[in-house]
Scaffold this motif. Structure first.
Motif, mmCIF file in Angstrom:
data_model
loop_
_atom_site.group_PDB
_atom_site.id
_atom_site.type_symbol
_atom_site.label_atom_id
_atom_site.label_comp_id
_atom_site.label_asym_id
_atom_site.label_seq_id
_atom_site.Cartn_x
_atom_site.Cartn_y
_atom_site.Cartn_z
ATOM 1 N N MET A 144 0.824 -1.204 0.000
ATOM 2 C CA MET A 144 0.000 0.000 0.000
ATOM 3 C C MET A 144 0.861 1.257 0.000
ATOM 4 O O MET A 144 0.504 2.265 -0.610
ATOM 5 N N CYS A 145 2.001 1.201 0.692
ATOM 6 C CA CYS A 145 2.927 2.340 0.674
ATOM 7 C C CYS A 145 3.389 2.624 -0.750
ATOM 8 O O CYS A 145 3.387 3.781 -1.198
ATOM 9 N N HIS A 146 3.783 1.578 -1.467
ATOM 10 C CA HIS A 146 4.220 1.746 -2.863
ATOM 11 C C HIS A 146 3.072 2.261 -3.728
ATOM 12 O O HIS A 146 3.274 3.123 -4.601
ATOM 13 N N ALA A 147 1.861 1.731 -3.489
ATOM 14 C CA ALA A 147 0.703 2.174 -4.277
ATOM 15 C C ALA A 147 0.416 3.657 -4.036
ATOM 16 O O ALA A 147 0.155 4.415 -4.984
ATOM 17 N N PHE A 148 0.470 4.096 -2.781
ATOM 18 C CA PHE A 148 0.218 5.508 -2.463
ATOM 19 C C PHE A 148 1.277 6.414 -3.089
ATOM 20 O O PHE A 148 0.967 7.484 -3.618
ATOM 21 N N GLU A 149 2.541 5.996 -3.028
ATOM 22 C CA GLU A 149 3.612 6.794 -3.630
ATOM 23 C C GLU A 149 3.411 6.931 -5.135
ATOM 24 O O GLU A 149 3.629 8.005 -5.707
ATOM 25 N N THR A 150 2.976 5.839 -5.778
ATOM 26 C CA THR A 150 2.711 5.880 -7.221
ATOM 27 C C THR A 150 1.567 6.830 -7.545
ATOM 28 O O THR A 150 1.630 7.603 -8.510
ATOM 29 N N MET A 151 0.495 6.787 -6.733
ATOM 30 C CA MET A 151 -0.643 7.682 -6.939
ATOM 31 C C MET A 151 -0.206 9.147 -6.833
ATOM 32 O O MET A 151 -0.591 9.989 -7.659
ATOM 33 N N ILE A 152 0.592 9.454 -5.815
ATOM 34 C CA ILE A 152 1.037 10.837 -5.588
ATOM 35 C C ILE A 152 1.920 11.323 -6.738
ATOM 36 O O ILE A 152 1.728 12.420 -7.276
ATOM 37 N N ASP A 153 2.902 10.494 -7.119
ATOM 38 C CA ASP A 153 3.823 10.888 -8.195
ATOM 39 C C ASP A 153 3.083 11.115 -9.512
ATOM 40 O O ASP A 153 3.344 12.094 -10.227
ATOM 41 N N LYS A 154 2.152 10.222 -9.823
ATOM 42 C CA LYS A 154 1.416 10.345 -11.084
ATOM 43 C C LYS A 154 0.528 11.587 -11.088
ATOM 44 O O LYS A 154 0.468 12.323 -12.083
ATOM 45 N N ALA A 155 -0.155 11.836 -9.970
ATOM 46 C CA ALA A 155 -1.044 13.003 -9.895
ATOM 47 C C ALA A 155 -0.259 14.303 -10.038
ATOM 48 O O ALA A 155 -0.666 15.215 -10.768
ATOM 49 N N GLU A 156 0.895 14.403 -9.361
ATOM 50 C CA GLU A 156 1.697 15.627 -9.452
ATOM 51 C C GLU A 156 2.286 15.806 -10.838
ATOM 52 O O GLU A 156 2.376 16.936 -11.342
ATOM 53 N N GLU A 157 2.653 14.693 -11.475
ATOM 54 C CA GLU A 157 3.243 14.778 -12.814
ATOM 55 C C GLU A 157 2.213 15.200 -13.856
ATOM 56 O O GLU A 157 2.476 16.038 -14.718
ATOM 57 N N VAL A 158 1.006 14.636 -13.766
ATOM 58 C CA VAL A 158 -0.015 14.887 -14.792
ATOM 59 C C VAL A 158 -0.657 16.262 -14.612
ATOM 60 O O VAL A 158 -0.856 17.001 -15.582
ATOM 61 N N TYR A 159 -0.978 16.630 -13.366
ATOM 62 C CA TYR A 159 -1.792 17.824 -13.140
ATOM 63 C C TYR A 159 -0.992 19.023 -12.623
ATOM 64 O O TYR A 159 -1.558 20.107 -12.472
ATOM 65 N N GLY A 160 0.290 18.849 -12.312
ATOM 66 C CA GLY A 160 1.125 19.977 -11.933
ATOM 67 C C GLY A 160 0.739 20.654 -10.641
ATOM 68 O O GLY A 160 0.909 21.865 -10.490
#
Length: 418
Positions: A144-160
């Motif tokens: 779940m830690c890895h999943a949350f980190e992936t969600m955060i990184d993707k959201a910041e990358e896509v939406y700035g």
């Protein structure tokens, strides 16, 4: 679906369907079944001329509903991709540079598929940005830690935008995963949800109580009040003193039980961010603290600076030279000093905050009691701009998953079992 596309008398077909979909609907209406081979080969030849792989714009799906032969048309392919691009661009515009809370929760659809939803909360609104099929995903703390980190990184990358807090349920996997993320990234807040499905203390006999995340219960609860209207009016007229006494002298067991639940919940929360959000609300300030609380300006200042340093501890994503890094630390120390001085001015209502009380009434008439409006007005002032930005960050944090639960309720209605 065919009736919707063709409309009555076929005179005014649906304006939102493609020409190809209209042809298929007319063919099925006449009972001819599938498209002719000539029509299909002609479309494929056009695709080959344009140098792209043939792609179906409409997919015909058999749906097992009451009518055994009902045909359902599902939008897919390029049409859906184009619509997704439009929505993504709109979200990028809305979220660019904002402080955002990322919320995540799980749900099972009618096919018993495990679905994980990802929401972004900003400016009192929530946006569903991802749905993840999680049938085979592990639910332990590390996964779940890895999943949350992936969600955060993707959201910041896509939406700035900037994710400042991560909210999720407090079950074993989510709890450990969230705590691990905060340990790895101390500049993130990891509060629990403060609005979820709740359990009533004791048995409610007269009133129906709405569930925070079950939207139909809100209507049922308020509608039921109409049935109780006469009885409630009678009780107010005949037992007014008893009602007031009951409010003042609650049963000790109920009071103790409520206090125990509140203390347990408060202990699990990130207390500094909630205390600072209350203090940095110009319409509340320190008025909610009693003299026995032992709250001094210096104690509050220490809490503020520790929290501010945690938020600003995110390392740069690029490699800096020694000169650039030294410059960065100089700017960091200067901003800390600005925040410190501005906070003491805010508590003592001096400097830029001196006339706040005198003009409070006029401000409320125009902007309401939204503290974000006041802090936004202070952003252009250099001396308090950094404190104003930090206050906006804290006051923008929404720690409930009501928006995500609403999305799941909406999906349950809209998503067919195909």
């Amino acid at each position: 679906m065919i009736a919707h596309i063709l409309r009555k008398n076929r005179a005014n077909p649906c304006p939102n369907v493609s020409v190809q979909a209209l042809k298929i609907a007319k063919t099925l209406k006449k009972g001819k079944g599938k498209r002719s081979k000539d029509e299909a080969s002609e479309n494929e030849a056009d695709d080959e001329k344009e140098g792209r792989k043939p792609k179906k714009l409409l997919t015909k799906v058999e749906a097992s509903m009451k009518q055994s032969q009902l045909k359902v048309f599902m939008v897919s392919g390029q049409l859906l991709d184009n619509a997704n691009d439009v929505v993504t661009d709109q979200l990028k515009t809305s979220l660019q540079g904002k402080y955002v809370v990322l919320t995540s929760d799980g749900w099972k659809d009618e096919s018993c598929n495990a679905v994980t939803g990802v929401n972004l909360a900003v400016n009192e609104k929530t946006y569903l940005v991802n749905l993840i099929l999680a049938n085979l995903h592990r639910k332990d703390g590390d996964a779940m830690c890895h999943a949350f980190e992936t969600m955060i990184d993707k959201a910041e990358e896509v939406y700035g935008m900037y994710v400042v807090a991560l909210c999720c349920d407090n079950d074993n996997g989510n709890q450990h995963g969230r705590k691990n993320v905060v340990l790895k990234q101390p500049y993130l807040f990891g509060p629990l949800y403060c609005a979820h499905q709740s359990t009533n203390f004791g048995k409610v006999l007269a009133f129906l109580v709405a569930n925070m995340t079950h939207w139909n219960t809100h209507f049922i609860a308020f509608d039921h009040l109409q049935d109780l209207k006469t009885l409630m009016q009678l009780a107010v007229f005949t037992q007014r003193n008893d009602i007031i006494a009951a409010q003042k002298h609650m049963m000790k067991a109920v009071a103790d039980g409520m206090m125990k639940r509140i203390e347990k919940r408060w202990k699990a929360l990130d207390q500094p961010i909630f205390m600072l959000a209350l203090i940095l609300n110009p319409f509340k300030g320190v008025s909610c603290f009693s003299p026995k609380a032992g709250v001094s300006p210096f104690t509050l200042h220490t809490i503020l600076m520790e929290t501010y340093r945690c938020v600003c501890s995110q390392p740069p994503k690029i490699t800096w030279t020694d000169v650039e890094e030294e410059r960065y630390h100089e700017i960091k120390l200067r901003k800390e000093k600005e925040v410190s001085e501005a906070f003491f001015s805010y508590l003592s209502r001096c400097g830029p905050f001196e006339d706040l009380k005198k003009n409070k009434k006029t401000f409320l008439q125009i902007n309401g009691n939204n503290p974000l409006a006041m802090w936004t007005a202070f952003l252009p002032m250099v001396s308090v701009a950094e404190l104003a930005d930090f206050a906006i960050l804290l006051l923008s944090i929404s720690v409930n998953q009501a928006g995500l639960e609403h999305n799941f309720s909406d999906l349950k209605i809209k998503k067919p079992q195909l």
